[in-house]
Design an enzyme around this catalytic site. Structure first.
Site, PDB file in Angstrom:
ATOM      1  N   HIS A   9      -9.206 -18.993   3.155  1.00 38.59           N
ATOM      2  CA  HIS A   9      -9.001 -19.759   1.935  1.00 38.59           C
ATOM      3  C   HIS A   9      -8.430 -18.820   0.868  1.00 38.59           C
ATOM      4  O   HIS A   9      -8.913 -17.701   0.691  1.00 38.59           O
ATOM      5  CB  HIS A   9     -10.328 -20.322   1.418  1.00 38.59           C
ATOM      6  CG  HIS A   9     -10.980 -21.313   2.336  1.00 38.59           C
ATOM      7  ND1 HIS A   9     -11.701 -20.921   3.440  1.00 38.59           N
ATOM      8  CD2 HIS A   9     -11.017 -22.672   2.294  1.00 38.59           C
ATOM      9  CE1 HIS A   9     -12.172 -22.005   4.056  1.00 38.59           C
ATOM     10  NE2 HIS A   9     -11.769 -23.071   3.393  1.00 38.59           N
ATOM     11  N   HIS A 167     -14.355   9.517   3.397  1.00 41.95           N
ATOM     12  CA  HIS A 167     -13.990   8.250   2.764  1.00 41.95           C
ATOM     13  C   HIS A 167     -13.528   7.286   3.849  1.00 41.95           C
ATOM     14  O   HIS A 167     -13.697   7.551   5.042  1.00 41.95           O
ATOM     15  CB  HIS A 167     -12.899   8.466   1.702  1.00 41.95           C
ATOM     16  CG  HIS A 167     -11.669   9.106   2.238  1.00 41.95           C
ATOM     17  ND1 HIS A 167     -10.570   8.386   2.658  1.00 41.95           N
ATOM     18  CD2 HIS A 167     -11.359  10.422   2.449  1.00 41.95           C
ATOM     19  CE1 HIS A 167      -9.631   9.219   3.082  1.00 41.95           C
ATOM     20  NE2 HIS A 167     -10.083  10.455   2.983  1.00 41.95           N
TER      21      HIS A 167
END
Length: 322
Positions: A9, A167
């Protein structure tokens, strides 16, 4: 290669596709399809069919959708019925799921095999702080650590210079391709910083232990690693100077992956991710003379860059500033 269609959506599919590319690198045969407020079900179905037709392998297609029972899922499910022996749908899309799907395509050739494999990663990616709010899990059976290298020794699967240390690109892309059992940040500065240490340990991917140790401790481990049989280590250095100090002290590294070096005062930046001062250039050249090879890539799927060419450009810029 299994094709992937991300459906959602709104613009969620486009956004998470971009996020996945930032972490794991640009991917071929991945399409995003979004349901906009002005669209009807038939419009979305047409976009999904167009996305599938653009894939190189249309027999093996994995659909990653945002919500079970929503319009994107329902339209995907309608297409799926005619291909349910090969295609697969996974709902509840999150970024860990997408990254795991990308990594799985490197070794799995079946959409349904990948679908079954990525569910656990998607679940493990949902965490909460404070940790006391995290639901208690039933104890899992222990898994034997992957083995490699000589019996009784520590195997170095990757050594990387990266200002950001642990990271997303390391915790996902590099971890998936090198399969370490331990991620070791080797830094005197970080070892003294309790907050950074805690953040690094919390950022470790599921099933991998993260450690932060001083350079001298890493050298000591390298010289007496008989207690680390079967362990696979991914080493992270904040600077090339730290990497050279470890190598000179006896850490047996042959190749250094150069990932990112942040810009700061006194440095020049010859490309988007690497910044150098004269000390950096001299340090890399000294390691090169010692026989160290350099693998210049942010993520495993990137093409390798030439460090000498990059440093020459940096040297020219530094000379102009003198």
């Amino acid at each position: 290669m299994v094709g992937i269609v991300i459906a959602s959506h709104g613009d969620f599919a486009d956004g998470i596709k971009m996020s996945g590319s930032m972490i794991f690198g640009e991917q071929k045969d991945v399409q995003s399809v979004t349901l906009q407020p002005s669209m009807g079900p038939d419009d979305l179905k047409a976009k999904l069919e167009e996305a599938v037709s653009s894939l190189e392998d249309q027999e093996q297609v994995l659909f990653l959708v945002d919500l079970w029972g929503g319009t994107p899922f329902n339209q995907v499910n309608g297409l799926f019925e005619a291909h349910k022996d090969k295609w697969a749908i996974v709902a509840g899309l999150n970024l860990p799921m997408l990254i795991e799907a990308y990594a799985s395509r490197l070794s799995m050739n079946s959409a349904q095999e990948i679908a079954a494999h990525i569910i656990e990663t998607a679940k493990d990616g949902v965490k909460v702080r404070p940790e006391s709010l995290q639901p208690k899990e039933a104890p899992k059976a222990s898994k034997q650590a992957p083995t490699g290298g000589q019996p009784g020794s520590l195997e170095y699967v990757l050594a990387r210079v990266d200002t950001r240390l642990l990271h997303g690109q390391v915790a996902t892309a590099w971890t998936k391709t090198t399969n370490p059992t331990r991620i070791i940040v080797v830094s005197d500065n970080v070892a003294k910083d309790d907050l950074r240490k805690q953040m690094i340990m919390q950022a470790a991917p599921s099933g991998v232990k993260a450690h932060v140790i001083p350079i001298k401790q890493m050298i000591k481990i390298a010289k007496d690693d008989k207690h680390f049989g079967g362990q696979r280590a991914l080493l992270l250095f904040e600077t090339p100077q730290d990497a050279k100090k470890a190598i000179d002290g006896g850490v047996p590294l042959k190749t250094i992956n150069v990932g990112s070096m942040a810009h700061s005062v006194g440095k020049v930046q010859p490309n988007k991710v690497l910044a150098f001062d004269q000390n950096d250039i001299d340090t890399y050249k000294a390691m090169e003379k010692e026989g160290i090879k350099f693998d210049v890539r942010k993520v495993p799927t990137d093409s390798k860059d030439n460090l000498d060419a990059i440093m020459k450009k940096a040297q020219d810029e530094l000379n102009k500033e003198k």
